[in-house]
Scaffold this motif. Structure first.
Motif, short mmCIF file in Angstrom:
data_model
loop_
_atom_site.label_atom_id
_atom_site.label_comp_id
_atom_site.label_asym_id
_atom_site.label_seq_id
_atom_site.Cartn_x
_atom_site.Cartn_y
_atom_site.Cartn_z
N UNK A 82 0.83 -1.21 0.00
CA UNK A 82 0.00 0.00 0.00
C UNK A 82 0.86 1.26 0.00
N UNK A 83 2.00 1.20 0.66
CA UNK A 83 2.90 2.34 0.67
C UNK A 83 2.23 3.60 1.19
N UNK A 84 2.37 4.69 0.46
CA UNK A 84 1.81 5.97 0.87
C UNK A 84 0.28 5.96 0.88
N UNK A 85 -0.32 5.00 0.18
CA UNK A 85 -1.78 4.90 0.16
C UNK A 85 -2.34 4.44 1.50
N UNK A 86 -1.48 3.86 2.33
CA UNK A 86 -1.93 3.34 3.62
C UNK A 86 -2.56 4.43 4.47
#
Length: 221
Positions: A82-86
């Protein structure tokens, strides 16, 4: 090249699942030794269930879920994907994503096991003495060998789960290519076009598909 064996340990990667009530986790303090034990148990199970697998290819999902998934940190891997979408998801969306991501990867990597042939393939494990006591993140090197073909490098990234008190894999690097990074790029693209809810719906749909056979790329000459 056929099958990337314990690919999935990860697996990557196929992350998480239900452990049979009678199963006991392998809690070796050395991740090299743990991985070798796990590989042997998984391969024995595949050989034992060969007739069931030949009758129904989807049976391989059960083998992966029961034998390997307790040793794969699917939540940690999902967060990395997810990275920054988390930070832009709600707690409910995150929990739902973790679940469908796990199921999606189980189906994805089950395909690799359809190509495994216990009469052709062997696994060579790295030297367990390379492990430094006290380490909490390591890369365990292995090679998938088939006579007459170049060996395939399989590097398992593992971390010690202090909650379960066991080593778990969160990524598999095949011939220098990180499966986790590949999934991150793929899923980030879907999130941009369909949003997190649309991505969850797509992963849920793919997780329910019939297991498809997949081959590994050839090893380095």
């Amino acid at each position: 090249m056929k099958m990337w064996l314990v690919a999935a340990f990860a697996a990557v990667v196929g992350f998480g699942g239900i452990v049979p009530a009678q199963a006991e986790l392998i809690r070796d303090e050395n991740p090299y030794i743990l991985l070798e034990k796990l590989a042997n148990e998984t391969l024995e199970r595949i050989e034992q269930d060969r007739e069931l697998i030949d009758q129904d290819i989807n049976h391989i999902r059960l083998v992966i879920r029961e034998e390997m998934m307790p040793y794969v940190d699917y939540v940690y891997a999902a967060k990395r994907v997810l990275g920054r979408n988390l930070s832009e998801t709600t707690e409910e969306q995150r929990q739902e994503f973790y679940t469908v991501f796990r199921d999606y990867l189980i189906t994805t990597y089950a395909g690799a096991f359809t190509q495994y042939d216990e009469e052709k393939h062997i696994i060579e494990f790295g030297n367990a003495e390379r492990f430094e006591k006290g380490s909490r993140m390591v890369v365990v090197n292995t090679r998938l060998v088939e006579q007459g073909r170049p060996p395939i490098r399989l590097d398992f990234k593992m971390r010690f789960d202090t909650n379960d008190n066991v080593w778990k894999a969160y990524d598999l690097v095949v011939e220098g290519v990180s499966l986790l990074n590949s999934k991150q790029a793929e899923i980030s693209s879907v999130i941009r076009s369909s949003g997190i809810d649309g991505t969850i719906a797509l992963l849920r749909e793919k997780a329910q598909e019939t297991v498809q056979t997949r081959d590994l790329p050839e090893g380095a000459e």
